[in-house]
Scaffold this active site. Structure first.
Site, PDB file in Angstrom:
ATOM      1  N   PHE A 124      -5.528   6.209  -0.182  1.00  0.00           N
ATOM      2  CA  PHE A 124      -4.604   4.979   0.124  1.00  0.00           C
ATOM      3  C   PHE A 124      -4.809   4.360  -1.393  1.00  0.00           C
ATOM      4  O   PHE A 124      -5.805   4.166  -2.028  1.00  0.00           O
ATOM      5  CB  PHE A 124      -5.029   3.918   1.039  1.00  0.00           C
ATOM      6  CG  PHE A 124      -4.881   4.355   2.454  1.00  0.00           C
ATOM      7  CD1 PHE A 124      -3.740   4.315   3.146  1.00  0.00           C
ATOM      8  CD2 PHE A 124      -5.890   5.180   2.983  1.00  0.00           C
ATOM      9  CE1 PHE A 124      -3.359   4.914   4.329  1.00  0.00           C
ATOM     10  CE2 PHE A 124      -5.515   5.644   4.626  1.00  0.00           C
ATOM     11  CZ  PHE A 124      -4.468   5.531   5.086  1.00  0.00           C
ATOM     12  N   ILE A 154      -7.733   1.489  10.818  1.00  0.00           N
ATOM     13  CA  ILE A 154      -8.586   2.504  10.879  1.00  0.00           C
ATOM     14  C   ILE A 154      -9.818   2.052  10.187  1.00  0.00           C
ATOM     15  O   ILE A 154      -9.820   1.110   9.388  1.00  0.00           O
ATOM     16  CB  ILE A 154      -8.071   3.860   9.933  1.00  0.00           C
ATOM     17  CG1 ILE A 154      -7.553   3.279   8.574  1.00  0.00           C
ATOM     18  CG2 ILE A 154      -7.006   4.323  10.774  1.00  0.00           C
ATOM     19  CD1 ILE A 154      -7.159   4.416   7.812  1.00  0.00           C
ATOM     20  N   TYR A 176      -7.949   8.895  11.349  1.00  0.00           N
ATOM     21  CA  TYR A 176      -7.195   9.318  12.904  1.00  0.00           C
ATOM     22  C   TYR A 176      -8.084  10.048  13.557  1.00  0.00           C
ATOM     23  O   TYR A 176      -7.542  10.495  14.665  1.00  0.00           O
ATOM     24  CB  TYR A 176      -5.762   9.373  12.698  1.00  0.00           C
ATOM     25  CG  TYR A 176      -4.888   8.421  12.068  1.00  0.00           C
ATOM     26  CD1 TYR A 176      -4.585   7.327  13.034  1.00  0.00           C
ATOM     27  CD2 TYR A 176      -4.622   8.250  10.753  1.00  0.00           C
ATOM     28  CE1 TYR A 176      -3.973   6.211  12.343  1.00  0.00           C
ATOM     29  CE2 TYR A 176      -3.896   7.202  10.328  1.00  0.00           C
ATOM     30  CZ  TYR A 176      -3.572   6.279  11.008  1.00  0.00           C
ATOM     31  OH  TYR A 176      -2.956   5.250  10.544  1.00  0.00           O
ATOM     32  N   TYR A 208       0.967  -1.106   0.062  1.00  0.00           N
ATOM     33  CA  TYR A 208      -0.162  -0.001  -0.084  1.00  0.00           C
ATOM     34  C   TYR A 208       0.794   1.207  -0.081  1.00  0.00           C
ATOM     35  O   TYR A 208       2.076   1.225   0.462  1.00  0.00           O
ATOM     36  CB  TYR A 208      -0.784   0.128   1.251  1.00  0.00           C
ATOM     37  CG  TYR A 208      -0.158   0.210   2.592  1.00  0.00           C
ATOM     38  CD1 TYR A 208      -0.178   1.530   3.077  1.00  0.00           C
ATOM     39  CD2 TYR A 208       0.570  -0.738   3.169  1.00  0.00           C
ATOM     40  CE1 TYR A 208       0.575   1.893   4.189  1.00  0.00           C
ATOM     41  CE2 TYR A 208       1.107  -0.791   4.520  1.00  0.00           C
ATOM     42  CZ  TYR A 208       1.074   0.649   4.893  1.00  0.00           C
ATOM     43  OH  TYR A 208       1.598   0.732   6.265  1.00  0.00           O
ATOM     44  N   PHE A 224       2.650   9.691   3.611  1.00  0.00           N
ATOM     45  CA  PHE A 224       2.863   9.345   5.070  1.00  0.00           C
ATOM     46  C   PHE A 224       3.455   8.158   5.586  1.00  0.00           C
ATOM     47  O   PHE A 224       3.774   8.121   6.456  1.00  0.00           O
ATOM     48  CB  PHE A 224       1.646  10.010   5.970  1.00  0.00           C
ATOM     49  CG  PHE A 224       0.392   9.251   5.361  1.00  0.00           C
ATOM     50  CD1 PHE A 224      -0.017   8.150   6.089  1.00  0.00           C
ATOM     51  CD2 PHE A 224      -0.413   9.932   4.701  1.00  0.00           C
ATOM     52  CE1 PHE A 224      -1.398   7.570   5.734  1.00  0.00           C
ATOM     53  CE2 PHE A 224      -1.752   9.438   4.186  1.00  0.00           C
ATOM     54  CZ  PHE A 224      -1.910   8.170   4.834  1.00  0.00           C
ATOM     55  N   ASP A 225       2.986   7.095   4.323  1.00  0.00           N
ATOM     56  CA  ASP A 225       3.215   5.669   4.771  1.00  0.00           C
ATOM     57  C   ASP A 225       3.061   4.897   3.345  1.00  0.00           C
ATOM     58  O   ASP A 225       2.573   5.374   2.767  1.00  0.00           O
ATOM     59  CB  ASP A 225       2.275   5.205   5.863  1.00  0.00           C
ATOM     60  CG  ASP A 225       2.781   3.841   6.494  1.00  0.00           C
ATOM     61  OD1 ASP A 225       4.003   3.499   6.232  1.00  0.00           O
ATOM     62  OD2 ASP A 225       1.987   2.998   7.185  1.00  0.00           O
TER      63      ASP A 225
END
Length: 317
Positions: free
Chosen positions: A309, A266, A292, A234, A245-246
């Site tokens: 995502f 989440i 979040y 992902y 961010f990831d």
């Protein structure tokens, strides 16, 4: 994308990794005499695929060893550098309480482990001889530690791993014909094969207020069910800024595992990925209340940010 820390699961697969370095030291294989093999002193009951029970003698063996209990029949055994899906239960063998240190059967399902030099050699040997559906046991003792650290190890105890191998995942990305997800302001490029897709979220368009889940590549596998653990690649970016961010892709491209539909990630993932066929690539636009929340997360994600995502669902277990 975990909503809360799962410290036991994070620690168990590489419990000895930090201390063991390269995983060197003396290791006694399954064919060794019982007098020098700690696994010969242990009795494991229960079938592979369920949490095991181990009967321990009072005398602790502080020499590492392993034994394949059931070789398995599915796929190929894992090699150095592979990722492998497995359940594992870890005991601290101290000759007294012999407590469970952690078990995936208690903590949300199987995990994916990358077999690199950080994984103790005695565990790698077990993986190398066990296919999907099989079980092996390893005694991981202080002889796995570098010589200078062995004197600092707690005396009179070893760790015992009972490992149920599920399989070695082959795909690194969703395969198939990609389509435009049709989310205005968001761009997805799918180069094909195992190459990482590109997600672009730089836009002046307003983010959707509700959860959006769009299929980019439709997989041919079974649908993801609530309570399963999913194997994914992902990337996550913030709507409008293109700030990443990831990303599993950016961390070396090894797939990772998450429990799904059970409140351990989440809400946007729980709601958007249950029902997705395995093998799919899915675009998720997640509003703050399903991400979040007002608190945000870390330095990059604010409480008002919509998260985008791109998720490749590679397996469900």
């Amino acid at each position: 994308m975990r909503r809360r820390s799962m410290a036991v699961l994070a620690a168990v697969p590489l419990m000895f990794a930090a201390a063991c370095g390269s995983g060197g030291g003396t290791a006694t294989g399954a064919s060794s005499p019982a007098s020098s093999s700690g696994v010969a002193e242990l009795q494991v009951t229960g079938q592979a695929g369920a949490k095991p029970t181990v009967a321990f003698p009072s005398k602790v063996v502080e020499t590492s060893s392993y034994k394949v209990l059931t070789p398995g029949t599915t796929g190929e055994a894992a090699k150095l550098g592979n990722s492998v899906i497995a359940n594992f239960t870890v005991f601290t063998w101290d000759g007294k309480e012999n407590k469970i240190a952690g078990s995936t059967y208690d903590e949300g399902g199987p995990q994916v482990i990358t077999l690199n030099e950080q994984v103790p050699e005695i565990l790698r040997k077990g993986f190398a001889e066990t296919k999907g559906g099989g079980r092996f046991m390893s005694v991981v003792a202080k002889d796995t530690l570098p010589a200078e650290q062995q004197a600092q190890a707690p005396p009179g105890q070893s760790q015992v791993f009972v490992v149920d191998v599920i399989g070695v995942p082959q795909a690194k990305a969703a395969q198939g014909t990609a389509t435009d997800p049709g989310v205005e302001g968001i761009k997805v490029e799918s180069p094909g094969g195992d190459a990482a897709p590109k997600l672009t979220t730089k836009t002046k368009k307003k983010a959707p207020k509700d959860l959006v889940a769009k299929t980019v590549i439709k997989g041919a596998g079974p649908e993801v069910k609530t309570g399963q653990s999913i194997l994914v690649q992902y990337a996550g970016k913030i709507w409008g800024s293109d700030v990443e961010f990831d990303s599993s892709w950016s961390r070396g491209g090894q797939p990772v595992m998450f429990p799904i539909g059970a409140g351990k990630v989440i809400k946007g993932w729980d709601q958007g990925l249950v029902g997705v066929p395995v093998g799919s690539r899915v675009l998720l636009s997640v509003p703050p209340d399903l991400g979040y929340g007002k608190a945000g997360s870390g330095e990059k994600i604010k409480g008002t940010d919509t998260l985008v995502f791109l998720v490749d669902v590679l397996g469900a277990y």
